[in-house]
Write an enzyme that holds these catalytic residues in place. Structure first.
Site, PDB file in Angstrom:
ATOM      1  N   HIS A  12      48.838  56.857  -1.200  1.00 16.20           N
ATOM      2  CA  HIS A  12      48.686  58.047  -0.370  1.00 16.20           C
ATOM      3  C   HIS A  12      50.049  58.682  -0.169  1.00 16.20           C
ATOM      4  O   HIS A  12      51.040  57.992   0.054  1.00 16.20           O
ATOM      5  CB  HIS A  12      48.067  57.673   0.974  1.00 16.20           C
ATOM      6  CG  HIS A  12      48.228  58.741   2.005  1.00 16.20           C
ATOM      7  ND1 HIS A  12      47.549  59.937   1.929  1.00 16.20           N
ATOM      8  CD2 HIS A  12      49.009  58.823   3.102  1.00 16.20           C
ATOM      9  CE1 HIS A  12      47.907  60.707   2.948  1.00 16.20           C
ATOM     10  NE2 HIS A  12      48.801  60.058   3.672  1.00 16.20           N
ATOM     11  N   ASP A  45      50.581  52.787   0.575  1.00 14.68           N
ATOM     12  CA  ASP A  45      51.003  54.110   1.057  1.00 14.68           C
ATOM     13  C   ASP A  45      52.441  54.434   0.660  1.00 14.68           C
ATOM     14  O   ASP A  45      53.332  53.611   0.853  1.00 14.68           O
ATOM     15  CB  ASP A  45      50.934  54.145   2.592  1.00 14.68           C
ATOM     16  CG  ASP A  45      49.509  54.182   3.112  1.00 14.68           C
ATOM     17  OD1 ASP A  45      48.663  54.849   2.494  1.00 14.68           O
ATOM     18  OD2 ASP A  45      49.246  53.552   4.163  1.00 14.68           O
ATOM     19  N   GLU A  93      60.768  62.014  -0.045  1.00 10.00           N
ATOM     20  CA  GLU A  93      61.932  62.079   0.843  1.00 10.00           C
ATOM     21  C   GLU A  93      63.193  61.511   0.218  1.00 10.00           C
ATOM     22  O   GLU A  93      64.302  61.883   0.579  1.00 10.00           O
ATOM     23  CB  GLU A  93      61.639  61.267   2.100  1.00 10.00           C
ATOM     24  CG  GLU A  93      61.578  62.089   3.335  1.00 10.00           C
ATOM     25  CD  GLU A  93      61.111  61.265   4.514  1.00 10.00           C
ATOM     26  OE1 GLU A  93      61.797  60.293   4.872  1.00 10.00           O
ATOM     27  OE2 GLU A  93      60.058  61.609   5.068  1.00 10.00           O
ATOM     28  N   CYS A 132      52.139  62.213   1.708  1.00 11.57           N
ATOM     29  CA  CYS A 132      52.026  63.375   2.592  1.00 11.57           C
ATOM     30  C   CYS A 132      53.410  63.836   3.026  1.00 11.57           C
ATOM     31  O   CYS A 132      54.405  63.339   2.526  1.00 11.57           O
ATOM     32  CB  CYS A 132      51.185  63.015   3.816  1.00 11.57           C
ATOM     33  SG  CYS A 132      51.796  61.583   4.712  1.00 11.57           S
ATOM     34  N   HIS A 134      46.835  66.872  11.490  1.00 16.98           N
ATOM     35  CA  HIS A 134      47.980  67.038  12.385  1.00 16.98           C
ATOM     36  C   HIS A 134      47.667  67.938  13.572  1.00 16.98           C
ATOM     37  O   HIS A 134      48.532  68.242  14.370  1.00 16.98           O
ATOM     38  CB  HIS A 134      49.181  67.583  11.611  1.00 16.98           C
ATOM     39  CG  HIS A 134      49.601  66.665  10.505  1.00 16.98           C
ATOM     40  ND1 HIS A 134      49.059  66.750   9.243  1.00 16.98           N
ATOM     41  CD2 HIS A 134      50.455  65.628  10.478  1.00 16.98           C
ATOM     42  CE1 HIS A 134      49.589  65.797   8.485  1.00 16.98           C
ATOM     43  NE2 HIS A 134      50.432  65.108   9.204  1.00 16.98           N
ATOM     44  N   TRP A 185      62.188  54.592   5.372  1.00 15.74           N
ATOM     45  CA  TRP A 185      61.990  54.653   6.821  1.00 15.74           C
ATOM     46  C   TRP A 185      62.555  53.435   7.547  1.00 15.74           C
ATOM     47  O   TRP A 185      62.200  53.163   8.692  1.00 15.74           O
ATOM     48  CB  TRP A 185      60.515  54.883   7.140  1.00 15.74           C
ATOM     49  CG  TRP A 185      60.066  56.284   6.777  1.00 15.74           C
ATOM     50  CD1 TRP A 185      60.868  57.321   6.380  1.00 15.74           C
ATOM     51  CD2 TRP A 185      58.727  56.794   6.775  1.00 15.74           C
ATOM     52  NE1 TRP A 185      60.111  58.443   6.124  1.00 15.74           N
ATOM     53  CE2 TRP A 185      58.792  58.158   6.366  1.00 15.74           C
ATOM     54  CE3 TRP A 185      57.474  56.257   7.086  1.00 15.74           C
ATOM     55  CZ2 TRP A 185      57.655  58.972   6.258  1.00 15.74           C
ATOM     56  CZ3 TRP A 185      56.340  57.070   6.979  1.00 15.74           C
ATOM     57  CH2 TRP A 185      56.441  58.406   6.568  1.00 15.74           C
ATOM     58  N   GLY A 200      43.428  55.414   6.405  1.00 17.31           N
ATOM     59  CA  GLY A 200      43.789  54.070   6.869  1.00 17.31           C
ATOM     60  C   GLY A 200      43.676  53.885   8.362  1.00 17.31           C
ATOM     61  O   GLY A 200      42.930  53.046   8.845  1.00 17.31           O
ATOM     62  N   GLU A 220      43.710  49.798  11.156  1.00 19.54           N
ATOM     63  CA  GLU A 220      45.113  49.550  11.542  1.00 19.54           C
ATOM     64  C   GLU A 220      45.374  49.395  13.046  1.00 19.54           C
ATOM     65  O   GLU A 220      46.456  49.757  13.510  1.00 19.54           O
ATOM     66  CB  GLU A 220      46.040  50.639  10.962  1.00 19.54           C
ATOM     67  CG  GLU A 220      45.895  50.817   9.458  1.00 19.54           C
ATOM     68  CD  GLU A 220      46.845  51.869   8.855  1.00 19.54           C
ATOM     69  OE1 GLU A 220      47.869  52.196   9.483  1.00 19.54           O
ATOM     70  OE2 GLU A 220      46.549  52.344   7.750  1.00 19.54           O
ATOM     71  N   ARG A 247      57.496  63.164  18.087  1.00 22.88           N
ATOM     72  CA  ARG A 247      57.143  61.785  17.764  1.00 22.88           C
ATOM     73  C   ARG A 247      58.383  60.994  17.372  1.00 22.88           C
ATOM     74  O   ARG A 247      59.257  61.501  16.687  1.00 22.88           O
ATOM     75  CB  ARG A 247      56.134  61.739  16.620  1.00 22.88           C
ATOM     76  CG  ARG A 247      54.865  62.503  16.908  1.00 22.88           C
ATOM     77  CD  ARG A 247      53.730  62.025  16.036  1.00 22.88           C
ATOM     78  NE  ARG A 247      53.285  60.692  16.411  1.00 22.88           N
ATOM     79  CZ  ARG A 247      52.432  60.448  17.395  1.00 22.88           C
ATOM     80  NH1 ARG A 247      51.944  61.443  18.112  1.00 22.88           N
ATOM     81  NH2 ARG A 247      52.066  59.216  17.684  1.00 22.88           N
TER      82      ARG A 247
HETATM   83  N1  GLN Z   1      47.772  54.322   6.181  1.00 21.70           N
HETATM   84  C1  GLN Z   1      48.607  55.084   7.054  1.00 21.70           C
HETATM   85  C2  GLN Z   1      47.761  55.683   8.169  1.00 21.70           C
HETATM   86  O1  GLN Z   1      46.620  55.978   7.917  1.00 21.70           O
HETATM   87  C3  GLN Z   1      49.299  56.213   6.318  1.00 21.70           C
HETATM   88  C4  GLN Z   1      50.160  57.018   7.235  1.00 21.70           C
HETATM   89  C5  GLN Z   1      50.995  58.077   6.579  1.00 21.70           C
HETATM   90  O2  GLN Z   1      50.684  58.574   5.544  1.00 21.70           O
HETATM   91  N2  GLN Z   1      52.087  58.448   7.167  1.00 21.70           N
HETATM   92  O3  GLN Z   1      48.237  55.882   9.269  1.00 21.70           O
HETATM   93 ZN    ZN Z   2      49.863  60.573   5.328  1.00 14.58          ZN
END
Ligand code: GLN
Ligand code: ZN
Length: 594
Positions: free
Chosen positions: A479, A437, A443, A481, A532, A399, A270, A322, A353
């Site tokens: 998505h 997303d 979490e 993560c 990362h 969040w 994204g 974005e 961060r």
């Molecule tokens: N679409 C968001 C990005 O690409 C997803 C970010 C995430 O997974 N934390 O930044």
């Molecule tokens: Zn992610």
């Protein structure tokens, strides 16, 4: 406990005997400097622990206790009353328990015999931003005080790093809303007041308690919070609203006809690098130094450029990048009713961060489209499909600072409906793929296994409500993560997204092992490189991961993508890495088709 074993047969708990002397040494050093109390955090006590781990507590604290300072064993984020006997017998001088997230556990601590130990009561919520119900807290504390006379401490439930620093710094919040809030500085004041009330009697703080009660009352009754239309929509949701028209196999066929993607399609998650130019333009717009039109054309120029770069790299499914988003949650919060946002409410996200979570105080409603114009613009610049990009209801919830006056499951459904409306608008604007997303999905999992099901049920439902209102030929992506997923794969499958892109590259695709036991039914893109770090992996590494993935997952279901958004990276590194990724996909594609 939170460490990870890599070598088969190796037990990390076996390291404990070597760790303890180091702790002893440190504690002795601290004591020699004149420190009387040391807090040791053991939040894992809120989990269900296997016997060897439970036994290790006795071993550890018997070894540590004769060092000359006193130990405050500290727990938070949930109840620890399932370990009551263990806690009673541990040779520590004090216990800290979280009676904000788990008030029900106090009873056990008051009835069992903990005499001799100090009790630190975490009664002020360290993780959220609402003013405490001081009258009720004082009541609770008074009960505990009679049992732990002279040995009762008042504390926030957990570290205050989850809470912004000082509400006084907020100049733009509506005064009515501001009056409902307490940031860290205010929470410490609340503790002082409770302490005074306890030591000098309720009368000494009567006026403050009244003000606190009035603030609560005003919040409960405020018309800002309650929107009957929103409640009606949630009440009227039916089973049908969380179901796509047809099962995945039918959808897959229709989507393939529509998009005609190659085997192993390539895409990204994204975001693209948030360059200094982008940040400056956003900041200038915020400060009114850039007019709306100037800002729009600056962002459109960025989008054009990103589309051009993606086409050049040869990606199959593009994104708008974005550039207009400060943060994936704050951006949406700012456009939804029921949300307030702060100027300085920063909290740590990970590492160095920080994020500024918006405050979700009332019923959520989407007054108008939030992303459609940006995505439509991006799509107008290319013949390839552009994925619409939204943040999912569960992540919005996790969040944000969330209201505590209704179940989170209800708030999640309100968010889901707002996102469902946005999904519909994107679809009507001709956008064929929409990514929702959910990086924070895991979490929200409760700490105790027994509570997992009820969370997963409502979290899955919220996602499905957000995503199911579309035609079969509209492809829904999601998505995830920042966590491990192997133990919630069935719930992830239940989301019924057509495609999921998921973080796996840091663990060298460890997740794939879970696919031996559980065959994931829809399309999936296990991230082939770790975003990362600035390191650009070798093409051979990526190819190896991709080959590994194709052995575990039917290649006709497999996508190729990085493991997260690229906003923290720079362009040269991003371009090189994505080029290698696309080349790898091509190599494997030809090999599979040969
Ligand atoms: N679409 C968001 C990005 O690409 C997803 C970010 C995430 O997974 N934390 O930044
Ligand atoms: Zn992610």
């Amino acid at each position: 406990y939170l460490g990870k074993e890599v070598t088969p047969g190796f037990q990390r708990l076996d390291l404990l005997p070597r760790l303890l002397p180091v702790y002893r040494e440190i504690l002795q050093k601290i004591a020699s400097l004149g420190v009387e109390w040391v807090q040791i955090d053991e939040p894992i006590l809120s989990l269900d622990l296997e016997q060897p781990w439970l036994d290790s507590f006795a071993e550890a604290y018997h070894t540590l206790h004769d060092s000359s300072c006193r130990l405050l064993l500290t727990t938070y984020f949930g109840t620890v009353d399932h370990h009551l006997t263990l806690l009673k017998n541990l040779p520590v001088d004090g216990l800290h328990i979280d009676v904000s997230s788990a008030p029900e556990q106090l009873e056990s601590f008051l009835t069992e015999d903990f005499s001799g130990k100090t009790l630190s009561l975490g009664c002020i919520d360290g993780r959220n931003i609402w003013r405490a119900d001081l009258s009720q807290k004082l009541e609770t504390l008074s009960q505990a005080a009679s049992r732990f006379a002279g040995k009762l401490w008042i504390a926030p439930s957990c570290s205050l790093l989850h809470c912004p620093v000082d509400l006084a710094l907020e100049t733009k919040l509506e005064p009515e809303i501001k009056n409902w809030l307490a940031f860290s500085a205010q929470k410490l004041e609340e503790m002082t007041i409770l302490g005074r009330g306890l030591n000098q009697g309720r009368e000494s703080v009567e006026a403050i308690l009244t003000a606190s009660d009035e603030a609560r009352q005003s919040r409960m009754e405020s018309s800002r919070i309650h929107n009957p239309v929103v409640h009606q929509r949630v009440d009227n949701l039916t089973e049908r609203d969380s179901q796509r028209n047809h099962p995945f196999v039918t959808r897959k066929h229709l989507q393939q006809q529509r998009f005609n993607l190659p085997l192993l399609p390539t895409t990204t998650i994204g975001s693209f690098p948030q360059t200094a130019t982008i940040r400056q333009a956003r900041a200038a717009f915020r400060k009114n130094e850039l007019s709306h039109l100037e800002y729009l054309s600056a962002m459109r120029a960025e989008i054009r450029e990103m589309i051009r770069k993606q086409e050049e790299i040869g990606l199959d499914v593009l994104v708008h990048g974005e550039p207009e988003r400060n943060d994936m949650v704050e951006y949406f919060g700012e456009q939804l009713w029921g949300y307030a946002f702060t100027e300085n409410g920063w909290v740590q996200s990970y590492g160095s961060r920080c994020v500024k979570p918006p405050i979700l105080y009332g019923d959520v409603y989407r007054p108008e489209a939030m992303t459609v114009e940006w995505i439509k613009y991006a799509q107008s610049q290319t013949g390839k499909p552009v994925k619409g990009m939204l943040t999912g209801p569960v992540t919005m919830l996790m969040w944000s600072f969330v209201r505590d006056d209704q179940p989170r499951s209800t708030t999640a459904l309100q968010l889901a409906l707002a996102i469902r409306d946005e999904v519909a608008d994107l679809e009507n604007a001709g956008i064929g793929m929409i990514q929702i997303d959910e990086p924070a999905f895991r979490e929200g999992l409760p700490l105790r296994k027994q509570d997992w099901k009820s969370y997963l049920d409502w979290a899955v439902k919220a996602f499905r409500v957000a995503s199911s209102g579309v035609k079969d030929e509209t492809q829904i992506h999601t998505h995830m993560c920042y966590s491990e997923f192997h133990d919630i794969l069935p719930a992830i499958a239940e989301l019924d997204a057509d495609v999921i892109t998921i973080e796996t590259s840091r663990s060298r695709m460890e997740l794939l092992d879970a696919f031996v036991k559980f065959s994931y039914p829809n399309e999936i893109g296990p991230g082939v490189y770790d975003i990362h770090s600035p390191r650009v992996p070798d093409a051979s590494e990526m190819l190896e991961l991709l080959k590994k993935a194709s052995r575990y997952i039917d290649p006709t279901l497999l996508w190729v993508n990085p493991d997260c958004g690229l906003k923290t990276r720079n362009w040269p590194e991003t371009q090189t890495a994505l080029q290698k990724m696309v080349d790898c996909a091509k190599t494997l594609r030809s090999a599979l088709q040969a």
